[in-house]
Design a protein around this motif. Structure first.
Motif, PDB file in Angstrom:
ATOM      1  N   TYR A 217      -8.497 -23.651  -1.327  1.00  0.00           N
ATOM      2  CA  TYR A 217      -8.791 -23.601  -2.752  1.00  0.00           C
ATOM      3  C   TYR A 217     -10.298 -23.480  -2.983  1.00  0.00           C
ATOM      4  N   VAL A 218     -11.083 -24.162  -2.142  1.00  0.00           N
ATOM      5  CA  VAL A 218     -12.539 -24.049  -2.231  1.00  0.00           C
ATOM      6  C   VAL A 218     -12.965 -22.617  -1.901  1.00  0.00           C
ATOM      7  N   MET A 219     -12.338 -22.030  -0.885  1.00  0.00           N
ATOM      8  CA  MET A 219     -12.658 -20.648  -0.528  1.00  0.00           C
ATOM      9  C   MET A 219     -12.291 -19.692  -1.655  1.00  0.00           C
ATOM     10  N   THR A 220     -11.153 -19.926  -2.308  1.00  0.00           N
ATOM     11  CA  THR A 220     -10.752 -19.075  -3.433  1.00  0.00           C
ATOM     12  C   THR A 220     -11.787 -19.131  -4.539  1.00  0.00           C
ATOM     13  N   LEU A 221     -12.237 -20.349  -4.870  1.00  0.00           N
ATOM     14  CA  LEU A 221     -13.264 -20.505  -5.898  1.00  0.00           C
ATOM     15  C   LEU A 221     -14.553 -19.823  -5.466  1.00  0.00           C
ATOM     16  N   GLY A 222     -14.909 -19.975  -4.185  1.00  0.00           N
ATOM     17  CA  GLY A 222     -16.120 -19.338  -3.696  1.00  0.00           C
ATOM     18  C   GLY A 222     -16.051 -17.826  -3.769  1.00  0.00           C
ATOM     19  N   VAL A 223     -14.892 -17.258  -3.435  1.00  0.00           N
ATOM     20  CA  VAL A 223     -14.722 -15.799  -3.509  1.00  0.00           C
ATOM     21  C   VAL A 223     -14.875 -15.316  -4.948  1.00  0.00           C
ATOM     22  N   LEU A 224     -14.277 -16.031  -5.878  1.00  0.00           N
ATOM     23  CA  LEU A 224     -14.357 -15.624  -7.277  1.00  0.00           C
ATOM     24  C   LEU A 224     -15.787 -15.721  -7.802  1.00  0.00           C
ATOM     25  N   ILE A 225     -16.534 -16.769  -7.390  1.00  0.00           N
ATOM     26  CA  ILE A 225     -17.927 -16.906  -7.816  1.00  0.00           C
ATOM     27  C   ILE A 225     -18.785 -15.816  -7.188  1.00  0.00           C
ATOM     28  N   ALA A 226     -18.568 -15.570  -5.883  1.00  0.00           N
ATOM     29  CA  ALA A 226     -19.383 -14.588  -5.172  1.00  0.00           C
ATOM     30  C   ALA A 226     -19.175 -13.174  -5.697  1.00  0.00           C
ATOM     31  N   THR A 227     -17.984 -12.919  -6.228  1.00  0.00           N
ATOM     32  CA  THR A 227     -17.681 -11.568  -6.726  1.00  0.00           C
ATOM     33  C   THR A 227     -17.711 -11.504  -8.249  1.00  0.00           C
ATOM     34  N   SER A 228     -18.390 -12.479  -8.877  1.00  0.00           N
ATOM     35  CA  SER A 228     -18.385 -12.545 -10.335  1.00  0.00           C
ATOM     36  C   SER A 228     -19.290 -11.490 -10.965  1.00  0.00           C
ATOM     37  N   SER A 229     -20.204 -10.916 -10.191  1.00  0.00           N
ATOM     38  CA  SER A 229     -21.056  -9.861 -10.716  1.00  0.00           C
ATOM     39  C   SER A 229     -20.246  -8.571 -10.851  1.00  0.00           C
ATOM     40  N   PRO A 230     -20.160  -7.994 -12.051  1.00  0.00           N
ATOM     41  CA  PRO A 230     -19.340  -6.783 -12.225  1.00  0.00           C
ATOM     42  C   PRO A 230     -19.755  -5.643 -11.301  1.00  0.00           C
TER      43      PRO A 230
END
Length: 308
Positions: free
Chosen positions: A280-293
């Motif tokens: 779940y931490v990795m999922t959140l990290g992936v979403l944050i890391a790819t948050s730049s359009p």
């Protein structure tokens, strides 16, 4: 024999075996989502499809005594959910994200309702490949006991990659996913192709559910999924819509999920439940890391809702 006989090798070995076991449902759901999203549609309902597939596969395996019949039933149930999703999303002014959330709740609810009689009965397990036959250590044998669906998933990833690159079907899916106007100019029917892709993607998710109930953990209960269907959507973004990259990402997520049990198996119980939260931490990290359009949507199909 115990884990101390392997020394420090016990930890990476346990993580490897756990990664293979935990990653298999991630792999199937993410492949299904790649197929769906490459056609220009996102399906957030795969969590419900995964749970309903787990219930359907377990129920049919219980009734027939045939685990492979359960896998086929799970694939059929997943395909049906995908077909419904595709047909509803083909209607005017319908949001595919909202439909996906609705079907996620519907699939989960139906699975809980119809699955209650099958919580206690025991279904036959899917067969496994004993790749640790060369070792006398039970830890090695257990870690290298690979379910047959894992190599099937690897083959499916390779076939999907080849399909998108070298076949007419893959080209049609990519064209529809990149531009509806271009697809119509070529005489294609975008809604029809997307519906078929969504149904096929649902079948993949259903097989992932059958793996959960018929091998690991190998039982049916209402908490069997733990959000893996939703995490697979983040995994697809992380893999940049590449089926082969989904295999690596699934193993990475699976390894994170196997870290806690691996440490516990060698006598390190501290932080056991904390390590369980790693996927779940990795999922959140992936979403944050790819948050730049600019970065997140590199390689995304043009007609995908999240890319607009």
């Amino acid at each position: 024999m115990n884990g101390t006989e392997l020394g420090l090798w016990a930890i990476p070995l346990a993580i490897l075996g756990g990664a293979i076991r935990v990653s298999t449902p991630f792999l199937f759901v993410s492949l299904g989502e790649v197929l769906t999203e490459r056609s220009g549609r996102i399906n957030l309902g795969l969590e419900g499809t995964l749970v309903f597939g787990a219930m359907s596969g377990y129920a049919i395996a219980c009734v027939t005594g045939l685990p492979w019949a359960g896998v086929l039933a799970a694939a059929g149930a997943g395909s049906l959910f995908g077909l419904v999703h595709g047909l509803v999303c083909s209607l005017p002014r319908v949001n595919d994200i909202a439909v996906g959330i609705s079907l996620m709740l519907l699939g989960t609810g139906l699975a809980y309702f119809f699955g209650k009689p099958f919580i206690q009965p025991v279904a036959p397990d899917l067969p496994a490949l004993e790749l640790g036959w060369w070792s006398d250590l039970p830890q090695v044998q257990a870690a290298l006991r690979v379910n047959v669906l894992f190599p099937v998933g690897i083959l499916a990833a390779l076939l999907l990659w080849w399909m998108f690159r070298a076949t007419r079907i893959g080209l049609l899916v990519r064209v529809v996913g990149d531009s509806t106007d271009a697809a119509r100019a070529m005489g294609l029917r975008p809604a029809f192709i997307r519906t078929l892709a969504t149904a096929a993607g649902g079948a993949f998710a259903g097989v992932g559910g059958a793996y959960l109930s018929l091998f690991y953990p190998g039982s049916w209960n209402e908490g069997i999924s733990s959000g893996q269907g939703l995490m697979a959507v983040a995994l697809v973004i992380f893999a940049r819509w590449n089926p082969i990259a989904c295999l690596g990402a699934a193993l990475l997520f699976g390894g994170a999920g196997a870290l806690g049990p691996a440490l516990q198996s060698v006598g390190i119980p501290d932080g056991y439940y904390l390590f369980y939260a790693m996927p779940y931490v990795m999922t959140l990290g992936v979403l944050i890391a790819t948050s730049s359009p600019g970065r997140a949507m590199a390689g995304a199909p043009g007609e995908l809702s999240i890319s607009k």
